[in-house]
Enzyme design. Structure first.
Site, short mmCIF file in Angstrom:
data_model
loop_
_atom_site.label_atom_id
_atom_site.label_comp_id
_atom_site.label_asym_id
_atom_site.label_seq_id
_atom_site.Cartn_x
_atom_site.Cartn_y
_atom_site.Cartn_z
N LYS A 82 -0.65 0.72 -25.22
CA LYS A 82 -0.93 0.66 -26.66
C LYS A 82 0.40 0.66 -27.42
CE LYS A 82 -5.56 2.24 -25.71
NZ LYS A 82 -6.60 3.29 -25.82
N GLU A 118 -0.52 4.73 -0.65
CA GLU A 118 -1.34 5.93 -0.89
C GLU A 118 -0.50 7.16 -0.66
OE1 GLU A 118 -4.76 5.64 1.61
OE2 GLU A 118 -5.97 4.70 0.05
N ASP A 143 -5.53 13.88 -25.20
CA ASP A 143 -5.62 12.47 -24.80
C ASP A 143 -4.81 11.70 -25.85
OD1 ASP A 143 -6.17 9.86 -24.30
OD2 ASP A 143 -8.35 10.10 -24.13
N TYR A 158 0.85 -1.20 0.00
CA TYR A 158 0.00 0.00 0.00
C TYR A 158 0.87 1.23 0.00
CZ TYR A 158 -4.98 -0.18 -0.06
OH TYR A 158 -6.27 -0.23 -0.49
N ARG A 186 -0.66 -2.58 -18.86
CA ARG A 186 -1.97 -1.93 -18.93
C ARG A 186 -2.04 -0.87 -17.84
NH1 ARG A 186 -6.26 -2.74 -21.68
NH2 ARG A 186 -5.06 -4.34 -22.74
N THR A 215 -2.40 6.18 -22.21
CA THR A 215 -2.35 4.80 -21.71
C THR A 215 -0.91 4.32 -21.92
OG1 THR A 215 -2.97 3.98 -23.88
CG2 THR A 215 -4.74 4.19 -22.27
C1 PLP Z 1 -7.75 3.48 -25.01
C2 PLP Z 1 -8.17 4.88 -24.79
C3 PLP Z 1 -8.57 5.34 -23.53
C4 PLP Z 1 -8.89 4.43 -22.37
O1 PLP Z 1 -7.94 3.62 -21.92
P1 PLP Z 1 -8.36 2.42 -20.91
O2 PLP Z 1 -7.02 2.03 -20.37
O3 PLP Z 1 -9.03 1.40 -21.75
O4 PLP Z 1 -9.24 2.99 -19.87
C5 PLP Z 1 -8.83 6.69 -23.38
N1 PLP Z 1 -8.72 7.54 -24.40
C6 PLP Z 1 -8.38 7.13 -25.64
C7 PLP Z 1 -8.28 8.12 -26.73
C8 PLP Z 1 -8.10 5.79 -25.88
O5 PLP Z 1 -7.78 5.39 -27.11
#
Ligand code: PLP
Length: 432
Positions: free
Chosen positions: A239, A66, A210, A64, A245, A236
């Site tokens: 990807k 936090e 994003d 933990y 993840r 993320t």
């Molecule tokens: C994949 C993705 C997310 C979300 O990611 P998760 O890990 O699945 O929650 C958010 N924004 C965009 C543009 C994405 O392609």
């Protein structure tokens, strides 16, 4: 498929799992077989390294922590503090950012924190619409973002099928959003960050990028970075980036405290320290020439695959791609997205149906497919193999019926098996 032994990348803990829970152990192995057997073309997936998997499977999961390094709510954090500091240092250096928060559990959690940092419920955000390539968390009505905030959406132009910046500017002036979001899940082209910064400045909005999909290409230095322009960049780590993840946020110094407080304690509890360690491993991997070469090959392969499909009558939206993914209009071959996905699946090709801009079909049917090169590039494929992949997709879509017994589907699976001999996913270190 070659057998997985406890000495392969699962590490020594695998033998313990095998003993205690053969059901789950068996499923881990059959999922590995699945990942090894098919042609993996889902644009948001990749194959992370054995080193990252080792960190993920570590006892850091027990701790933990936090809070943040040197300011925790629990004792015993000396070692995990060092881990998180390394992750932060590596992220800020990789992205040349002022500040990094490596605790978000996922991309959606990172985005939740961005909203929490800058908006109060009911305030307005301007983002790309989902059906033109945005994401659920960009104000779509079934997501917290659409339920708790007032979302206004821009889309793509009918002529270029690329982002309509004039519409973005006009909507920004009309609605005066608190925050403007750029990025999405099905955008094949580069985004004009300079233009979006100017629009944000004109209306006094926070600029949020994003970068979930394309941050790996930024890390590999093969496409321009949003970091110099944006107030905040969420992404993320699983990807193109090829880490565990998870999610992360980088931002300007002036927003550092606001972002940190929004991640914890506003939106999350204890960080997943095994995952933070895995992110650190990945950030270091991404700073190498080998990763930069990988990122360039991802781009070259995506372009080649898009062009290969185009030649076979499966038109890429916007005419091609500048990134790791392309979106294709299937109407030229008279098959819908749902059927194409099922036919490919039965033929051993894993991809997803996707709505195309101005799609006449419902989202669960869709007129398009999305394909990406991150996984096959990790497996070592190059531009030449993309020609073969394009032909296999075209045959699966146009000549099979979605059943795995279909003769052509069988033939395609055989060809994929042959191809994967030279380009295996997770080559077994104990084999030959
Ligand atoms: C994949 C993705 C997310 C979300 O990611 P998760 O890990 O699945 O929650 C958010 N924004 C965009 C543009 C994405 O392609």
């Amino acid at each position: 498929m070659t057998a997985v032994t406890p000495d392969t990348f699962y590490g020594p803990s695998f033998s313990s799992l095998l003993e205690r829970d053969p059901d789950i152990a068996g499923l881990l192995v059959s999922e590995l077989d699945r990942q090894r057997a098919g042609l993996q073309l889902i644009a948001s997936e990749n194959q992370t390294s054995p080193a990252v998997l080792a960190a993920l499977g570590s006892t850091l999961s027990n701790k933990y922590a936090e809070g943040y390094p040197d300011a925790r709510y629990y004792g015993g954090c000396a070692e995990v503090d060092k881990v998180e500091k390394l992750a932060i240092e590596r992220a800020t250096s990789l992205f040349q950012a002022d500040h990094a928060n490596v605790q978000p559990h996922s991309g959606a959690s990172a985005n939740l924190a961005v909203y929490g940092a800058f908006l109060k419920p009911g305030e307005t955000i301007l983002a790309m619409s989902l059906d033109h390539g945005g994401h659920l968390t960009h104000g779509f009505k079934v997501s917290f973002s659409g339920k708790w905030f007032n979302a206004v959406h821009y889309g793509v132009r009918t002529d270029t099928e690329d982002i309509d910046y004039d519409q973005m500017e006009q909507l920004a002036k009309e609605h005066r959003p608190k925050m403007i979001c750029a990025g999405g899940s099905a955008i094949p082209r580069l985004i004009d960050f300079e233009r979006i910064r100017a629009i944000c400045d004109e209306v006094g909005a926070i600029m949020w990028v994003d970068a979930a999909h394309f941050i790996g290409l930024v890390a590999g230095k093969v496409i321009p970075s949003p970091v110099p322009y944006a107030d905040v960049v969420s992404f993320t780590t699983h990807k193109v980036l090829r880490g565990p993840r998870g999610g992360a946020i980088v931002c300007k110094d002036k927003h550092a405290k606001t972002i940190d407080r929004a991640v914890f304690p506003m939106m999350q509890g204890g960080p997943l320290m095994h995952c933070v360690a895995a992110k650190a491993v990945n950030f270091a991997e991404c700073a190498t020439p080998a990763y930069q070469a990988y990122a360039q090959q991802v781009l070259d392969n995506a372009s080649a695959l898009a062009a290969g499909l185009d030649e076979l009558g499966i038109r890429p939206i916007t005419g091609g791609t500048d990134t790791h993914l392309s979106l294709h209009d299937l109407r030229g071959v008279g098959v819908n997205g749902r059927d194409a996905e099922a036919r490919c699946d039965a033929a051993g090709i894993v991809l997803n149906k996707n709505a195309i801009p101005f799609d006449p079909e419902k989202p669960n049917i869709a007129s398009g497919i999305r394909v990406g090169s991150p996984s096959v590039t990790t497996q070592g494929m190059g531009v030449e193999q993309m020609q073969t992949v394009a032909q296999l997709i075209h045959r699966a879509v146009t000549e099979t019926d979605g059943t795995s017994e279909h003769a052509v589907a069988k033939e395609i699976r055989g060809q994929i098996t042959d191809l994967l001999v030279s380009y295996p996913a997770y080559p077994d270190p104990t084999a030959g």
